[in-house]
Design an enzyme around this catalytic site. Sequence first.
Site, PDB file in Angstrom:
ATOM      1  CB  CYS A 384      91.783  -6.556  67.045  1.00  0.00           C
ATOM      2  SG  CYS A 384      91.619  -8.071  67.993  1.00  0.00           S
ATOM      3  CG  HIS A 510      96.619  -6.047  68.010  1.00  0.00           C
ATOM      4  ND1 HIS A 510      95.888  -4.955  68.439  1.00  0.00           N
ATOM      5  CD2 HIS A 510      95.922  -7.131  68.393  1.00  0.00           C
ATOM      6  CE1 HIS A 510      94.803  -5.375  69.056  1.00  0.00           C
ATOM      7  NE2 HIS A 510      94.796  -6.686  69.049  1.00  0.00           N
ATOM      8  CD  GLU A 512      97.942  -2.355  67.048  1.00  0.00           C
ATOM      9  OE1 GLU A 512      97.862  -2.901  65.924  1.00  0.00           O
ATOM     10  OE2 GLU A 512      97.104  -2.528  67.948  1.00  0.00           O
TER      11      GLU A 512
HETATM   12  N1  GLN Z   1      86.877  -7.906  71.748  1.00  0.00           N
HETATM   13  C1  GLN Z   1      87.365  -8.595  70.618  1.00  0.00           C
HETATM   14  C2  GLN Z   1      87.816 -10.012  70.956  1.00  0.00           C
HETATM   15  O1  GLN Z   1      88.041 -10.325  72.093  1.00  0.00           O
HETATM   16  C3  GLN Z   1      88.476  -7.812  69.950  1.00  0.00           C
HETATM   17  C4  GLN Z   1      89.703  -7.674  70.787  1.00  0.00           C
HETATM   18  C5  GLN Z   1      90.645  -6.590  70.329  1.00  0.00           C
HETATM   19  O2  GLN Z   1      90.260  -5.690  69.586  1.00  0.00           O
HETATM   20  N2  GLN Z   1      91.887  -6.612  70.800  1.00  0.00           N
HETATM   21  O3  GLN Z   1      87.975 -10.826  70.079  1.00  0.00           O
END
Ligand code: GLN
Length: 537
Positions: A384, A510, A512
């Site tokens: 992310c 994600h 995970e």
């Molecule tokens: N801050 C980034 C976004 O909002 C990444 C979010 C995250 O890592 N879950 O896109």
Amino acid sequence: MNKTPKYIFVTGGVSSSLGKGIISASLAKLLQSKGLNVTIQKFDPYINIDPGTLNPYEHGECYVTKDGTETDLDLGHYERFLSIQTTKTNNTTTGKIYQSVINRERRGDFLGKTVQVIPHITNEIKRRIQLISSEDCYDIIITELGGTVGDIESYPFIEAVRQFRWDVGEKNSLVIHLTLLPFLSAAGELKTKPTQHSVKKLMESGVNADIIVCRTEKSISDDLRKKIALFCNVDTNSVIESIDAKTIYEVPLLMENERLDEVVLKKLNVNYTKSNLNEWKEFVRKIKNPKQNIKIGLIGKYVELQDSYKSILESFVHAGACNEVKIDVVPVHSENISIKNVKKGLSILDGILVAPGFGVRGVEGKILSIKYARENNLPFLGICLGMQMAVIEFARNVLMLKNANSSEMDSSTKNPVISLMDDQHEVKEKGGTMRLGSWNCKINKDSLAYKIYNKETISERHRHRYELNFNYMKKLSENGMSLSGLNPKTGLVEIVEIPDHDWFLGVQFHPEYQSTVENPHPIFVSFVKACVNKTKK
Ligand code: GLN
């Protein structure tokens, strides 16, 4: 006609962090391995609607379910232990309960009546305890109550459990109370008084514990079991030892030795067979007997807190067992990384994972680490925000767009290679408004991602507002960053990789959240393998 499920409530006393989630998941695993259809839900007494707006210092990781609900991290344990997929129904908070009661009040559902904790709030809690049974034909529903008995905000939940047990009858429900037996080294013995008090506290609210699970660092003698049984109003078999384990995955085996599953099923009048935990035992054996240790740097800004990246750490355990190695996760605080120390800090590692996150704090350290990994062929996984930082690093140092940034970090940047998603511009409210939950991604056949998944269409869970800016896609791919996974409907970039590198992968989703004991996530398995290979070079 639907069969009626049996209900198990798990409460906690004496101290927080005793591992109610792990005990609930372990018991569920034992029951599941006997062929019973089991689920677990978590009721949290805090007033937030969900933990999505809480920071990791307050609440640890925010776990995301496939339907896009931001939930308590214990749901991650339930999924990892049971290989089930939870939904919004598996996590309730005081906030959600009050919100629905207040909405009904405004609608006029209670016209003429005073709306009160008893019966209106407790009725709503009881309705939600049973709500999950409409989703599947469960034999057993385990409800874990967050917080500790005696907390002011826990009272309505305990009261609802008391009423609920009257409603469904003695044989159809039971209460397991998890407590702590502290070892006083000055006295050289385990102490039962805190347990006695916490069981009494529960009784004051009209709830009797049927089973006491005692968290302890030393084995409990028979005499001590008898004493606890006598004072806490249970039979001796119902005093269960939960001794500190090397790994949480050993807990189901310890609970089986203590016959927790049998005690539970006898009390609930359910016929049972022996559990079959052969595969689970093999998994634990592999965790405990690694052939090699490897070091992976976890680069983030909450690395000092073990709960902040819970699912990532557990995914490493699964992938480690699969590769028969132990992963020593080296926490690297991204704020402390500088041009001066990055080489010294990272050259001792076999790979790095750059963590998800929000806000500008620590991002430059993440970018420096990614540059080091890219230039030194160090296996890299970016999740992310970690993927977004990999794109910024590439734009700055390969495309030579020195001011490239994410508009999250610098809203006036001339090169917003990461920018706010179109449908986020109108969003004003913070709670539950990100791009959440499972979305499909189509993978390019000629890619590392395809080798990892061995299929073209995958579905992964998300939690973000920003994305790779479409205007830079061409330039990035022409210069060596392959955009190997896209959302088939919107074209949103889900996966980036660098084919010239041994193992360099950034994912907008994600992985995970979907790694379980039974199905370790292929990205983690492949990443760990690449790190093992790195040690051989
Ligand atoms: N801050 C980034 C976004 O909002 C990444 C979010 C995250 O890592 N879950 O896109």
